[in-house]
Design an enzyme around this catalytic site. Structure first.
Site, PDB file in Angstrom:
ATOM      1  N   ARG A   1     -13.132  -9.668  16.677  1.00 22.71           N
ATOM      2  CA  ARG A   1     -13.380 -10.476  18.555  1.00 22.71           C
ATOM      3  C   ARG A   1     -14.255  -8.935  19.035  1.00 22.71           C
ATOM      4  O   ARG A   1     -14.359  -8.196  18.471  1.00 22.71           O
ATOM      5  CB  ARG A   1     -11.885 -11.184  19.128  1.00 22.71           C
TER       6      ARG A   1
ATOM      7  N   HIS B   1      -5.258   6.160  14.284  1.00 17.56           N
ATOM      8  CA  HIS B   1      -5.736   5.136  14.352  1.00 17.56           C
ATOM      9  C   HIS B   1      -7.038   4.715  14.945  1.00 17.56           C
ATOM     10  O   HIS B   1      -6.977   5.714  15.674  1.00 17.56           O
ATOM     11  CB  HIS B   1      -5.160   4.368  15.195  1.00 17.56           C
TER      12      HIS B   1
ATOM     13  N   GLU C   1       1.292  -0.979   0.354  1.00 17.65           N
ATOM     14  CA  GLU C   1      -0.389   0.088   0.733  1.00 17.65           C
ATOM     15  C   GLU C   1       1.047   0.580  -0.141  1.00 17.65           C
ATOM     16  O   GLU C   1       2.016   1.748   0.300  1.00 17.65           O
ATOM     17  CB  GLU C   1      -0.663   0.131   1.009  1.00 17.65           C
TER      18      GLU C   1
HETATM   19  C1  MV4 Z   1      -0.482   1.369   7.862  1.00 17.11           C
HETATM   20  C2  MV4 Z   1       0.158   1.776   8.229  1.00 17.11           C
HETATM   21  C3  MV4 Z   1       0.545   3.371   7.314  1.00 17.11           C
HETATM   22  N1  MV4 Z   1       0.535   3.093   5.857  1.00 17.11           N
HETATM   23  N2  MV4 Z   1      -0.549   1.238   5.967  1.00 17.11           N
HETATM   24  C4  MV4 Z   1       0.091  -0.784  11.675  1.00 17.11           C
HETATM   25  C5  MV4 Z   1      -1.388  -2.094  12.229  1.00 17.11           C
HETATM   26  C6  MV4 Z   1      -2.156  -3.056  11.197  1.00 17.11           C
HETATM   27  N3  MV4 Z   1      -3.445  -2.721  10.755  1.00 17.11           N
HETATM   28  C7  MV4 Z   1      -1.183  -1.892   9.876  1.00 17.11           C
HETATM   29  N4  MV4 Z   1      -0.523  -0.683  10.749  1.00 17.11           N
HETATM   30  C8  MV4 Z   1      -0.120   0.002   9.710  1.00 17.11           C
HETATM   31  N5  MV4 Z   1      -0.605   0.718   8.203  1.00 17.11           N
HETATM   32  C9  MV4 Z   1      -0.459   2.468   5.206  1.00 17.11           C
HETATM   33  N6  MV4 Z   1      -0.917   2.443   4.212  1.00 17.11           N
HETATM   34  C10 MV4 Z   1       0.230   2.567   9.090  1.00 17.11           C
HETATM   35  C11 MV4 Z   1       0.280   1.375  10.482  1.00 17.11           C
HETATM   36  C12 MV4 Z   1       0.717   1.719  11.642  1.00 17.11           C
HETATM   37  C13 MV4 Z   1       0.333   1.418  12.284  1.00 17.11           C
HETATM   38  C14 MV4 Z   1      -1.053   1.916  12.214  1.00 17.11           C
HETATM   39  C15 MV4 Z   1      -2.157   1.493  13.251  1.00 17.11           C
HETATM   40  C16 MV4 Z   1      -2.410   1.807  14.569  1.00 17.11           C
HETATM   41  C17 MV4 Z   1      -0.771   2.092  14.904  1.00 17.11           C
HETATM   42  C18 MV4 Z   1       0.316   2.121  13.474  1.00 17.11           C
HETATM   43  C19 MV4 Z   1       1.912   1.826  13.893  1.00 17.11           C
HETATM   44  C20 MV4 Z   1       2.728   1.707  13.109  1.00 17.11           C
HETATM   45  C21 MV4 Z   1       2.101   1.802  12.190  1.00 17.11           C
END
Ligand code: MV4
Length: 446
Positions: free
Chosen positions: A292, A208, A200
């Site tokens: 969940r 988040h 991505e």
């Molecule tokens: C991402 C992102 C930035 N850009 N995808 C982290 C856990 C998983 N659910 C996907 N995650 C992320 N995906 C894109 N395209 C940043 C994260 C991410 C993150 C997301 C939510 C909460 C904390 C995080 C910490 C690091 C990276």
């Protein structure tokens, strides 16, 4: 109707499930490992059966053993809590095959949402926005480079079988791709037995935001507002809140509708969470769906007044979603601090041991979900969560000041805890202003 529920979990969530069962008048069976014989879930359940040694693989993950205990004790439903077997479609199927109600969505939905590339493809088809990226799984470095050129750098490689941040790599320029692709694949192969990757565009400084949903067995889905979960360290959430300080009525309805669309697209039933990233311009993108009940569910309970565990059990019992559920009103603001037995002054190293003194805070708008007590020995075999402190106030400022007051009241002696770290975050002006994103703790000075 469900006559008895086996709880295939331990710690605070096992207690939370027992509390809901008691209020519903449903008897409970606890299972426990030899390390947990003095745990409160063993004491508070109506029956308890030891299922093996401390190591999770020898107890809480022993699927056929747990099914046997359900049969022997005449339990007709199993609540998996979170972690352990909660998102194991094979276990959910095994329950079904043995005429036991698995308190969660059907196995095929767990499997479908566990495959993050399939989840993504499903959401594209359903018209839920996803982060720009690949439609297909990437199998070789040539394709990875081609796709990244197309998406434009920086990109993020994610494991199809991943989730919660495992098997992820950020790639900022073409020169880093070869190394990142092969190490991410290797990590995924070892961790999940599946090296498949997808890609991505990297969203930076995003937040988040996740939406709580409840779906019954008849296609009715409700959303119950959002949770802000950006305060995390190495993919471990530390402070969650509801509502998010940046989500207004309009955005709430928009994200809520996306969550309902996502759930309807897969025919979801039970409690679930749809995770989104919210970028600087407040664009929302589907990230993952968690099938969940989550650790942070209490903040939603506090602001909606809805008992999510009881509703989840009622749904498993075949009840329709109550009419009032869709007309929920958010009241005030709730915060949750996860209190871990770890030393924030020593790089958050786990701090197992005996709790020699313990006092849980109380007073207005204060809730503590915990399984610990004075004299409790924290086993080293499991995660270090000691409990969750939740505060509720008329607004975010009151919830924060209550949290500061409640953390000060909390007495936990004998082990180190993350409380001082929480206190430092709560003092931070940017946190207090609601001004943060998922990298907030990366450059936080403690
Ligand atoms: C991402 C992102 C930035 N850009 N995808 C982290 C856990 C998983 N659910 C996907 N995650 C992320 N995906 C894109 N395209 C940043 C994260 C991410 C993150 C997301 C939510 C909460 C904390 C995080 C910490 C690091 C990276």
């Amino acid at each position: 109707m469900i006559k008895k529920i086996l709880i295939a979990n331990r710690g605070e969530i096992a207690l939370r499930i027992i509390r809901a069962c008691k209020e519903l008048g449903i008897p409970t069976v606890a299972v426990y490992s030899t390390a947990d014989s003095l745990s409160l879930h063993v004491r508070f359940a109506d029956e308890a059966v030891c299922i093996g040694q401390a190591k999770s693989s020898a107890s809480y993950l022993k699927q056929s053993q747990i099914i046997s205990v359900a049969e022997i004790t005449n339990a007709d439903a199993i609540h998996p809590g979170y972690g352990f077997l909660a998102e194991n479609s094979e276990f959910a199927q095994m329950c079904e095959d043995n005429h036991l109600i698995f308190i969660g969505p059907p196995p095929k939905i767990i499997k479908q949402m566990g495959d993050k590339a399939e989840a993504r493809a499903t959401m594209i088809k359903a018209g839920v926005p996803v982060i720009p990226g690949t439609e297909d799984v990437i199998t070789n470095i040539q394709d990875a480079k081609k796709m990244a050129d197309h998406i434009t750098y920086p990109v993020i490689l994610k494991a199809v079988a991943g989730g919660g941040g495992r098997g992820m790599r950020i790639v900022r320029e073409p020169g880093q791709m070869e190394e990142a692709f092969s190490t991410a694949r290797e990590e995924a192969r070892i961790a999940f037995g599946n090296p498949a990757m997808y890609m991505e565009k990297l969203l930076e400084e995003a937040r988040h935001i996740e939406v709580q949903i409840l779906g019954d067995n008849y296609g009715n889905i409700a959303y119950l507002g959002e949770r802000e979960c950006s305060i995390q360290r190495r993919h471990q959430k530390l402070i969650e809140e509801s509502p998010s300080p940046v989500v207004d009525e309009n955005l709430r309805e928009k994200i809520g509708k996306f969550a309902v669309k996502a759930a309807k697209a897969v025919g979801y039933s039970s409690a679930g969470t749809v995770e989104f990233l919210l970028d600087k311009n407040k664009n929302v993108y589907f990230m993952e769906m968690n099938t969940r009940i989550q650790v942070e569910h209490p903040v939603t309970e506090m602001v909606t007044g809805i008992d999510l565990l009881k509703e989840q059990i009622n749904i498993a019992n075949g009840l329709h979603l109550p009419k009032w559920l869709k007309k929920f009103k958010l009241r005030g603001h709730a915060l949750e601090c996860r209190i871990n037995a770890e030393d924030p002054y020593k790089n958050f190293r786990p701090s197992p041991g005996k709790i020699v003194a313990f006092h849980a805070p109380g007073g207005p708008g204060t809730r503590m979900d915990t399984h610990v007590y004075a004299g409790y020995e924290i086993p080293s075999s499991y995660d270090s969560l000691l409990g969750k402190l939740i505060t509720h106030g008329k607004d975010r400022a009151e919830a924060i000041s209550r949290m500061e007051r409640a953390l000060e009241e909390t007495i936990i002696e004998g082990v180190s805890t993350s409380i001082p770290f929480h206190q430092a975050i709560l003092k931070d002006p940017e946190f207090r202003a609601g001004n943060f994103h998922i990298d907030f703790l990366k450059d936080f000075k403690f």
